[in-house]
Design an enzyme around this catalytic site. Structure first.
Site, PDB file in Angstrom:
ATOM      1  N   HIS A  90       2.084  -0.465  39.077  1.00  0.00           N
ATOM      2  CA  HIS A  90       3.549  -0.842  39.030  1.00  0.00           C
ATOM      3  C   HIS A  90       4.486   0.248  39.295  1.00  0.00           C
ATOM      4  O   HIS A  90       5.666   0.134  38.692  1.00  0.00           O
ATOM      5  CB  HIS A  90       3.769  -1.770  37.764  1.00  0.00           C
ATOM      6  N   HIS A 142       9.087   1.231  29.932  1.00  0.00           N
ATOM      7  CA  HIS A 142       9.420   2.756  30.351  1.00  0.00           C
ATOM      8  C   HIS A 142      10.584   3.094  29.781  1.00  0.00           C
ATOM      9  O   HIS A 142      11.421   3.511  30.431  1.00  0.00           O
ATOM     10  CB  HIS A 142       9.181   3.186  31.762  1.00  0.00           C
ATOM     11  N   HIS A 162      -2.766   8.766  37.569  1.00  0.00           N
ATOM     12  CA  HIS A 162      -1.740   9.409  37.795  1.00  0.00           C
ATOM     13  C   HIS A 162      -1.332  10.531  36.433  1.00  0.00           C
ATOM     14  O   HIS A 162      -1.595  10.148  35.506  1.00  0.00           O
ATOM     15  CB  HIS A 162      -0.492   8.758  38.212  1.00  0.00           C
ATOM     16  N   GLU A 170      -2.405   3.870  31.391  1.00  0.00           N
ATOM     17  CA  GLU A 170      -1.998   2.721  31.477  1.00  0.00           C
ATOM     18  C   GLU A 170      -3.154   1.834  31.725  1.00  0.00           C
ATOM     19  O   GLU A 170      -3.093   0.305  31.771  1.00  0.00           O
ATOM     20  CB  GLU A 170      -1.125   2.548  32.557  1.00  0.00           C
TER      21      GLU A 170
END
Lengths: 299, 136
Positions: free
Chosen positions: A12, A59, A193, A240
């Site tokens: 996302h 976030h 990431h 995530e």
């Protein structure tokens, strides 16, 4: 009866929302990313899900450090896009499905998951970017959405095993909802990431693709992957991916993949995407059954 | 059960990853006001106040002097050490008009261009940066 017909896994990455909103999604840099979602956009037009249970992480938009729920479910009517620092995204409001959401919330609590109930919040790129990737440029989102927010920021986040079990409990909850609804479960975030520190920019294609393999078929090996392995192998934000396990757990014992896409780079990350069907086992049972294995001998 | 039952064993492993500050409860506690300050920049009116006088805006928050200096210097590695979290700190560099790639690259010891080139070539390999003690 409501039924879960498919699961979708997707990164996302916020930059994808920006690229789409600025109509750069077919530029050289972005085309290899967006092309991987073209199949899914066409497929969603024929699938016409009524509701998406959208697993994502906030976030630092709806939640700050005042309150940190491990698992939270949106039971509201409507959610506006959050202003993440450069103004809200120009995308439609997200419409909830309060009846289904409250039903799932109650069912999960009786199933011993301590859910936080959210009635009002704004939703950030974690939720709106997957909607854009799957539905493109629309005046209204063609589905209702039950947001399911997971803490993957402040440690410890929930274990992979707990996420998988939550998915299984969501499947039981959906199956007991009396209205006839076509429901999809999406797991978003990841893949590899790291956005912080001298090790930023870590990408592990092999591990990511092995993770995608592990979502398919009847293995449940991914539920046993500890947090430290995500961090070492896929970077600090690769954690995530535990959210994809909620989606996978909701699809039952076996799945089959009907679409898969992986590309590096997308901003600081690898972009991953997979579409799964629950597999009722017919293909496995036919192959494994006595009649099938006898067939070549009697032919 | 996929995680160690012992919270000390669980946390100790995170300190073994090179170049990585995991956002543990200890860091979350240390950085509470720092992250809440960053969060305040979600509101346009606060962004305007911040841009008008950064030091004065910071003085409205219970940050340590060390944290204030690191914010003013945009020293993101130092901010991570002082309890900052990247998703909160993102409000600061977004207000500066910086992208994630621009801001994140400042923590890696290479220029934005070199960092971008590394990402375009497939990113940083996990080889050699998995564990401090095992040097792999």
């Amino acid at each position: 009866m409501a039924r879960i017909t498919a699961g979708v896994g997707s990164s996302h990455v916020p930059l994808l929302g920006v690229a789409h909103d600025q109509q750069k999604d077919r530029d050289a840099y972005f085309a290899p990313i967006f092309e991987g979602f073209d199949w899914t956009r066409e497929w969603e037009k024929t699938e016409k899900p009524d509701v998406v249970i959208l697993v994502y992480n906030d976030h630092a938009s709806a939640f700050d450090m005042k309150i940190i729920p491990t698992f939270a479910i949106g039971c509201g009517e409507r959610y506006k896009p959050a202003d993440e620092g450069w103004g809200p995204r120009p995308v439609p409001d997200v419409h909830g499905h309060p009846d289904l959401a409250w039903h799932i919330a109650q069912s999960l609590i009786l199933d011993e998951f301590d859910m936080t109930i959210i009635n009002e919040m704004e939703v950030d790129h974690g939720l709106t970017v997957p909607l854009t990737m799957m539905f493109g440029d629309v005046a209204e989102w063609p589905v209702k959405v039950v947001p399911l927010a997971v803490n993957v920021v402040t440690y410890p986040p929930p274990s992979g095993n707990r996420c998988w079990a939550l998915g299984e409990a969501i499947a039981r909850a959906v199956a007991s909802f009396p209205e006839d609804l076509n429901v999809q479960v999406w797991g978003t975030g990841g893949m590899s990431h790291q956005l912080q520190g001298p090790r930023a920019g870590l990408i592990n294609k092999e591990w990511d693709n092995d993770f995608l393999d592990g979502l398919v078929g009847d293995t449940d090996r991914l539920r046993k992957v500890p947090h430290i392995e995500y961090l070492r192998e896929t970077g600090s934000e690769g954690i995530e991916m535990v959210m994809w396990l909620i989606m996978r757990g909701a699809l039952g014992k076996r799945t089959k993949a009907i679409h898969r896409h992986y590309h590096v780079p997308c901003s600081n990350t690898a972009i991953g995407h997979i579409v799964l069907r629950p597999d009722n086992g017919e293909s496995f049972d036919t192959r494994d059954s006595t009649a099938a294995s006898d067939a070549p001998l009697t032919a | 059960m996929t995680e160690p039952r012992d919270i000390h064993a669980y946390l100790a492993e995170f300190e073994d990853i090179p170049g990585t500050r995991v956002f543990t409860a200890a860091r979350a506690r240390q950085g509470y006001h720092l992250n809440q300050f960053a969060m305040s920049l979600m509101k346009p009116e606060n962004r305007e106040k911040w841009k008008a006088d950064e030091a004065a805006y910071l003085d409205e928050w219970q940050l340590t002097d060390e944290q204030k200096q690191a914010v003013l210097a945009r020293d993101y590695n130092q901010l991570l050490d002082l309890g900052g979290n990247i998703y909160f700190l993102a409000k600061v560099f977004s207000t500066d008009g910086q992208s994630f790639v621009q801001a994140v690259s400042t923590m890696t010891g290479v220029s934005v261009e070199e960092y971008q080139a590394m990402m375009n070539a497939g990113g940083r390999s996990p080889q050699g940066v998995r564990s401090k003690k095992d040097s792999n």
